[in-house]
Design a protein around this motif. Structure first.
Motif, PDB file in Angstrom:
ATOM      1  N   ASP A 114       0.817  -0.980   0.079  1.00 12.73           N
ATOM      2  CA  ASP A 114      -0.263  -0.351  -0.104  1.00 12.73           C
ATOM      3  C   ASP A 114       0.972   1.384  -0.157  1.00 12.73           C
ATOM      4  OD1 ASP A 114      -1.494   1.978   0.235  1.00 12.73           O
ATOM      5  OD2 ASP A 114      -2.443   1.748   2.271  1.00 12.73           O
ATOM      6  N   GLU A 148      -2.177  10.375  -0.080  1.00 15.04           N
ATOM      7  CA  GLU A 148      -3.675  10.173  -0.587  1.00 15.04           C
ATOM      8  C   GLU A 148      -3.998   9.920   0.890  1.00 15.04           C
ATOM      9  OE1 GLU A 148      -6.290   6.162  -0.120  1.00 15.04           O
ATOM     10  OE2 GLU A 148      -4.569   5.895   0.956  1.00 15.04           O
ATOM     11  N   GLU A 149      -3.153   8.602   2.129  1.00 11.24           N
ATOM     12  CA  GLU A 149      -3.754   8.097   3.362  1.00 11.24           C
ATOM     13  C   GLU A 149      -4.316   9.591   4.314  1.00 11.24           C
ATOM     14  OE1 GLU A 149      -3.037   5.263   3.883  1.00 11.24           O
ATOM     15  OE2 GLU A 149      -2.396   4.143   2.437  1.00 11.24           O
TER      16      GLU A 149
HETATM   17 ZN   LIG Z   1      -2.963   2.826  -0.179  1.00 12.35          ZN
END
Ligand SMILES: [Zn+2]
Length: 436
Positions: A114, A148-149
């Motif tokens: 991720d 994004e996080e």
């Molecule tokens: Zn991600």
């Protein structure tokens, strides 16, 4: 170089090197610092004669976009990934999270799955298109995004709002999907086609304040306790959406008992039998209201007049904030004040011919495995691209052995990716571009 001349061994070594380098760049968000990762990728692209755009809406919060021209016969395909990662506590890891160690056939580090691993697969697919001279019918856009996080507002959200022409596409491939899910001795590959939508609630309860030496029986603390008890013990009603139903029916071929999840009369029993695995199924079958923060009180000897509870709410596709509030009110009653933070979005991607190809592509590296549509209980950058009319499929193919369950590695300690998975993923994404 013709397609058959691709030296896949060399591709694997190259991909491993890129990912190792990227894992060593600490892009924990907060604070992010994605600039170093973007500059690293820019150098690789420049060596191949591809001139990327670096976009930095805030200092060091850099996203990269590169585009290869297609034949102009259809819209672009967007390969989107993020270069920031969630923080990691080294004390919990067998290998340091930002060292890029190679051990046991895996590359270890925060972001291996991720999603720097996927970013590298997307990069390799793009480079292979360039090197083989492939010209898909539409442009290929590669976007390595910041933030994004932490909500994506300085990454995908900013790009969609300010430079949509750079990222608008006919279809996008993103994260959360394409990993191996082992169920009942069978292998499944969930591909995200939809995700839930956030709907945060701030619940405030009020009552008499007073001196801590004299009990207040029906004050804010008691009411907060009742709200917490209701929200943590009870489930909101079952809603079987088409994607969740397709997912569960497919898995039920290996575990027939899962079909009970679709029946309101049996769901509770099946969830109880599933143990910790129940969480994922519950999340895709219900709106959820999970209390995550609580505040109230100013001193140890003062009974507070109000208590505030933050509730992480998540809506199923097709559900509105009003639907959700009705369900929450049915559990906690009408007295509490509820403030709602919600931006509606719709991320569902069609299960069409484009989706169908994932089955053939997965079978190339894992014969007998089955691709299933998946509803993600979390949120990704897909929701921003959806605003431009671009559907996103979560397809970041990695074959994982039974002992490496994706969900424990995703944001967890000892995140790692099999080296072989990095190759099969790069090849699978290249196959998508070949067919595009
Ligand atoms: Zn991600």
């Amino acid at each position: 170089m013709s397609v058959t001349a691709v030296d896949w061994e060399a591709v694997r070594d190259e991909a491993v090197q890129y990912l190792q380098d990227l894992l060593r760049i600490d892009t924990s968000n907060p604070p992010g610092n994605e600039r170093a990762a973007a500059e690293y990728l820019a150098e690789i692209l420049a060596r191949e004669g591809i001139a990327p755009r670096l976009i930095e809406p805030a200092p060091r919060r850099t996203s990269l976009i590169a585009r290869l021209p297609g034949r102009g016969e259809r819209g672009p395909i967007l390969l989107q990934g993020h270069t920031d990662v969630v923080p990691a506590d080294p004390a919990e890891w067998s290998h340091p999270p930002f060292a890029g160690d190679i051990a046991d056939g895996c590359l270890w580090g925060r972001g291996a799955l991720d999603m720097k691993g996927t970013v590298v697969m997307q990069l390799m697919a793009l480079l292979l298109v360039r090197r083989t001279g492939l010209r898909p019918r539409g442009d290929v856009i590669f976007a390595a995004l910041a933030d994004e996080e932490a909500g994506g507002r300085l990454g995908a959200g900013w790009l969609v709002d300010h430079v949509p022409e750079l990222v608008r596409a006919e279809v996008a491939l993103g994260e959360v999907g394409g990993f191996t899910l082992h169920v009942g001795g069978h292998r499944f590959y969930p591909v995200q086609v939809a995700e839930k939508v956030g709907c945060r609630l701030t619940v405030t309860v009020r009552g008499d304040s007073g001196h801590g030496s004299q009990p207040v029986r029906d004050g804010a603390m008691a009411k907060a306790g009742a709200v917490l008890t209701a929200l943590t013990r009870e489930r909101l009603p079952l809603h079987v959406t088409p994607v969740a139903e397709a997912f569960i029916r497919a898995l039920a071929r290996a575990e027939p008992g899962l079909l009970g999840l679709l029946d309101p009369a049996r769901e509770g029993q099946v969830l109880a039998e599933l143990g910790k695995d129940a969480r994922m199924f519950e999340a895709i079958l219900h709106n959820t209201a999970v209390p995550t923060m609580i505040s109230g009180g100013s001193a140890a000897n003062v009974v507070p007049g109000s208590v505030r509870i933050t509730v992480d709410g998540r809506l199923l596709p097709g559900q509105t904030a009003a639907d959700f509030l009705r369900e929450v009110r049915a559990l906690i009653g009408d007295e509490a004040e509820i403030e709602v933070q919600h931006t509606p979005s719709h991320t569902e991607a069609p299960r069409d011919a484009f989706f169908a190809q994932f089955q053939e592509i997965v079978e190339e590296f894992d014969p007998g495995a089955m691709v299933v549509p998946y509803l993600l209980s979390g949120i990704t950058d897909a929701r921003f691209f959806a605003r431009l009319g671009t559907p996103t499929y979560g397809f970041a193919p990695v074959k994982l052995p039974p002992g490496m369950p994706f969900w424990t590695l995703f944001h967890g300690a000892d995140e790692r990716i099999p080296l072989e998975g990095l190759l099969t993923g790069s090849r699978a994404l290249y196959r998508v571009l070949e067919r595009y």
